[in-house]
Design a protein around this motif. Sequence first.
Motif, PDB file in Angstrom:
ATOM      1  N   UNK A  11       0.820  -1.222   0.000  1.00 30.10           N
ATOM      2  CA  UNK A  11       0.000   0.000   0.000  1.00 30.10           C
ATOM      3  C   UNK A  11       0.850   1.267   0.000  1.00 30.10           C
ATOM      4  N   UNK A  12       0.411   2.239  -0.785  1.00 34.55           N
ATOM      5  CA  UNK A  12       1.148   3.497  -0.890  1.00 34.55           C
ATOM      6  C   UNK A  12       0.986   4.371   0.351  1.00 34.55           C
ATOM      7  N   UNK A  13      -0.061   4.109   1.151  1.00 32.41           N
ATOM      8  CA  UNK A  13      -0.285   4.962   2.320  1.00 32.41           C
ATOM      9  C   UNK A  13       0.625   4.624   3.498  1.00 32.41           C
ATOM     10  N   UNK A  14       1.431   3.563   3.349  1.00 36.93           N
ATOM     11  CA  UNK A  14       2.428   3.187   4.353  1.00 36.93           C
ATOM     12  C   UNK A  14       1.820   2.910   5.725  1.00 36.93           C
ATOM     13  N   UNK A  15       0.621   2.363   5.720  1.00 33.41           N
ATOM     14  CA  UNK A  15      -0.004   1.927   6.971  1.00 33.41           C
ATOM     15  C   UNK A  15      -0.058   0.411   6.996  1.00 33.41           C
ATOM     16  N   UNK A  16       0.300  -0.165   8.129  1.00 36.27           N
ATOM     17  CA  UNK A  16       0.255  -1.615   8.266  1.00 36.27           C
ATOM     18  C   UNK A  16      -1.176  -2.096   8.057  1.00 36.27           C
ATOM     19  N   UNK A  17      -1.330  -3.146   7.247  1.00 34.52           N
ATOM     20  CA  UNK A  17      -2.679  -3.612   6.924  1.00 34.52           C
ATOM     21  C   UNK A  17      -2.646  -4.980   6.271  1.00 34.52           C
ATOM     22  N   UNK A  18      -3.828  -5.592   6.220  1.00 35.78           N
ATOM     23  CA  UNK A  18      -4.009  -6.891   5.583  1.00 35.78           C
ATOM     24  C   UNK A  18      -4.498  -6.659   4.157  1.00 35.78           C
ATOM     25  N   UNK A  19      -3.853  -7.322   3.186  1.00 33.00           N
ATOM     26  CA  UNK A  19      -4.305  -7.231   1.804  1.00 33.00           C
ATOM     27  C   UNK A  19      -4.590  -8.641   1.283  1.00 33.00           C
ATOM     28  N   UNK A  20      -5.327  -8.727   0.195  1.00 27.54           N
ATOM     29  CA  UNK A  20      -5.613 -10.011  -0.446  1.00 27.54           C
ATOM     30  C   UNK A  20      -5.012 -10.009  -1.842  1.00 27.54           C
ATOM     31  N   UNK A  21      -4.374 -11.123  -2.188  1.00 21.91           N
ATOM     32  CA  UNK A  21      -3.747 -11.245  -3.503  1.00 21.91           C
ATOM     33  C   UNK A  21      -3.700 -12.725  -3.876  1.00 21.91           C
ATOM     34  N   UNK A  22      -4.294 -13.055  -5.015  1.00 21.31           N
ATOM     35  CA  UNK A  22      -4.278 -14.441  -5.504  1.00 21.31           C
ATOM     36  C   UNK A  22      -4.773 -15.432  -4.452  1.00 21.31           C
ATOM     37  N   UNK A  23      -5.913 -15.115  -3.857  1.00 20.78           N
ATOM     38  CA  UNK A  23      -6.570 -15.994  -2.878  1.00 20.78           C
ATOM     39  C   UNK A  23      -5.761 -16.186  -1.595  1.00 20.78           C
ATOM     40  N   UNK A  24      -4.792 -15.337  -1.366  1.00 21.46           N
ATOM     41  CA  UNK A  24      -4.041 -15.383  -0.111  1.00 21.46           C
ATOM     42  C   UNK A  24      -4.210 -14.055   0.615  1.00 21.46           C
ATOM     43  N   UNK A  25      -4.204 -14.133   1.934  1.00 23.05           N
ATOM     44  CA  UNK A  25      -4.183 -12.918   2.738  1.00 23.05           C
ATOM     45  C   UNK A  25      -2.744 -12.657   3.171  1.00 23.05           C
ATOM     46  N   UNK A  26      -2.345 -11.407   3.038  1.00 26.30           N
ATOM     47  CA  UNK A  26      -0.953 -11.041   3.282  1.00 26.30           C
ATOM     48  C   UNK A  26      -0.928  -9.828   4.205  1.00 26.30           C
ATOM     49  N   UNK A  27      -0.160  -9.943   5.277  1.00 23.78           N
ATOM     50  CA  UNK A  27      -0.047  -8.840   6.227  1.00 23.78           C
ATOM     51  C   UNK A  27       1.198  -8.028   5.900  1.00 23.78           C
ATOM     52  N   UNK A  28       0.980  -6.754   5.606  1.00 24.50           N
ATOM     53  CA  UNK A  28       2.066  -5.820   5.306  1.00 24.50           C
ATOM     54  C   UNK A  28       2.284  -4.959   6.545  1.00 24.50           C
ATOM     55  N   UNK A  29       3.467  -5.049   7.129  1.00 23.63           N
ATOM     56  CA  UNK A  29       3.738  -4.350   8.388  1.00 23.63           C
ATOM     57  C   UNK A  29       4.893  -3.369   8.212  1.00 23.63           C
ATOM     58  N   UNK A  30       4.567  -2.094   8.265  1.00 22.19           N
ATOM     59  CA  UNK A  30       5.587  -1.050   8.193  1.00 22.19           C
ATOM     60  C   UNK A  30       6.190  -0.869   9.585  1.00 22.19           C
ATOM     61  N   UNK A  31       7.490  -1.029   9.675  1.00 21.61           N
ATOM     62  CA  UNK A  31       8.146  -0.941  10.976  1.00 21.61           C
ATOM     63  C   UNK A  31       8.526   0.491  11.303  1.00 21.61           C
ATOM     64  N   UNK A  32       8.485   0.804  12.542  1.00 22.96           N
ATOM     65  CA  UNK A  32       8.937   2.101  13.023  1.00 22.96           C
ATOM     66  C   UNK A  32       9.513   1.906  14.407  1.00 22.96           C
ATOM     67  N   UNK A  33      10.227   2.888  14.845  1.00 22.97           N
ATOM     68  CA  UNK A  33      10.659   2.855  16.235  1.00 22.97           C
ATOM     69  C   UNK A  33       9.456   3.161  17.123  1.00 22.97           C
ATOM     70  N   UNK A  34       9.548   2.752  18.367  1.00 22.06           N
ATOM     71  CA  UNK A  34       8.426   2.957  19.282  1.00 22.06           C
ATOM     72  C   UNK A  34       8.133   4.446  19.435  1.00 22.06           C
ATOM     73  N   UNK A  35       6.847   4.785  19.486  1.00 25.65           N
ATOM     74  CA  UNK A  35       6.464   6.177  19.682  1.00 25.65           C
ATOM     75  C   UNK A  35       6.916   6.674  21.049  1.00 25.65           C
ATOM     76  N   UNK A  36       7.335   7.923  21.105  1.00 19.36           N
ATOM     77  CA  UNK A  36       7.659   8.558  22.377  1.00 19.36           C
ATOM     78  C   UNK A  36       7.462  10.053  22.235  1.00 19.36           C
ATOM     79  N   UNK A  37       7.155  10.690  23.349  1.00 15.97           N
ATOM     80  CA  UNK A  37       6.867  12.122  23.364  1.00 15.97           C
ATOM     81  C   UNK A  37       7.944  12.837  24.171  1.00 15.97           C
TER      82      UNK A  37
END
Length: 340
Positions: free
Chosen positions: A56-82
Motif C-alpha cells: 500500500x502506498x499509504x504506508x499503513x500496516x494492513x491486511x491485503x488479499x492477492x491471488x486468494x491469499x491474505x498477506x499482512x504488510x507491516x511497516x516498521x517504526x521505532x516505538x512512539x515517544x513524546x
Amino acid sequence: MEFIKALLNTDKSKENIIITIVSGGNINSKIILSDNEIIYSNNDKINWEPIIQAIPKNKKSQLISLNDEKIYIEFLRKANNVVICGAGHISIPIIKMCKLLDLPVTVIDDRITFTDNAVRAGADNVICEAFEKALDRIEGDNGTYFIIVTRGHRYDQICLQKIIEKENAYIGMIGSRSRVRKVLDYIEEQGISREKLNKVYTPIGLSIGAETPAEIAVAIMAQVIEVKNKERGSGNYSEDILNAIMNENTRDIPKAQVTIVSRRGSAPREVGTKMIVLKDGTMIGTIGGGCVEANLRLAAFQSIENNKCQLIQADMTGSEAEDDGMVCGGIVEIYVEPLL
C-alpha cells in the motif's frame, strides 16, 4: 529465531517492511524488505515481486488479499515517544494523557520544582537541565513527537533550533501566529530551509477553542494522535515483546506471537499490536483484554502444541464483549504464529 535476529539487525534509517502470508498453502512465509531490498526470507521459492508491487502506498500496516491469499504488510517504526520542552501547567495534563495512551514521555525543564511536578505526574524520564544541553542528549527518530511549551515562550526558539534538524514524527510549538512567524523567520535566516519549518505544527494543537491548560493539552494530544494515526504505519516490535522472545529467561520456552492484522470499527487496540503467550501461561503485552484475549490465549496454546499458524477473526460487537465492559464494537483479525 533467525527472523528476529534479522529484524534486530535492520538499518533503522531505512524503510523496513515485514511481509507475511497469513493464509493458504504458503502461510507464515515472510520476508523483510529494507528500502525495497529483501534482506530476509524464509521461503525463496515464492515469487515475492507481485506482492512487493502491491504494498500500500499509504504506508499503513494492513491486511491485503492477492491471488486468494491474505498477506499482512507491516511497516516498521521505532516505538512512539513524546518529548515535552517545558514542565509548566500545560505539560502536566499532557503527561497524564500520554500515560493513558501508553506513550513514553520525556520532560525537559531547568527548574527543579517543575521537574519534580513532572515526576509526580508520571513522566518516564525527566531532565532538569538547560534546554539546549538536554536536547543535545536526545537523538530523535521517526517515532519521536516533540512538544514545545516553554514558560512564557522564552526558550521556544532555542528548542526549535535544536529540534528542527533531528529526525522526528512531529514538532509542535505553542504561541500566537505573529510571534510564531517571527521565530520561524529568524530560524530561516540562520540557514534552516522553509520546507522544514513549514512542517512544524504551529500554533500547536487542533482548533477546538481551547482556553484552560487542560483544554490546550487535549487539543495538543488530539493533534499528536491525528498525526500518529494518519502518517505512520502501526507495526512495531516493542522492547517488551522483543525481550519476551529473546531474553535468556524465556528464549527457550515455547511461545506464540499474537498480532492484530486488521481492524474494523472501534476495537481497543490498533493494527500491529502484539502479545506473546508462553507455554507456561505467561502473557506479555495485551491486545485488549477480556474474553477475546482469553480465547486467543487458548488459540496460542493450540498453535504451540501443533506448531501451526492460525488466522482468527474476533467479533467484539456481541454480548460477550458487553459483559466484559467493552465500549468498543469492532471486528479484528488476529494472526497467531508459534515461535518454537
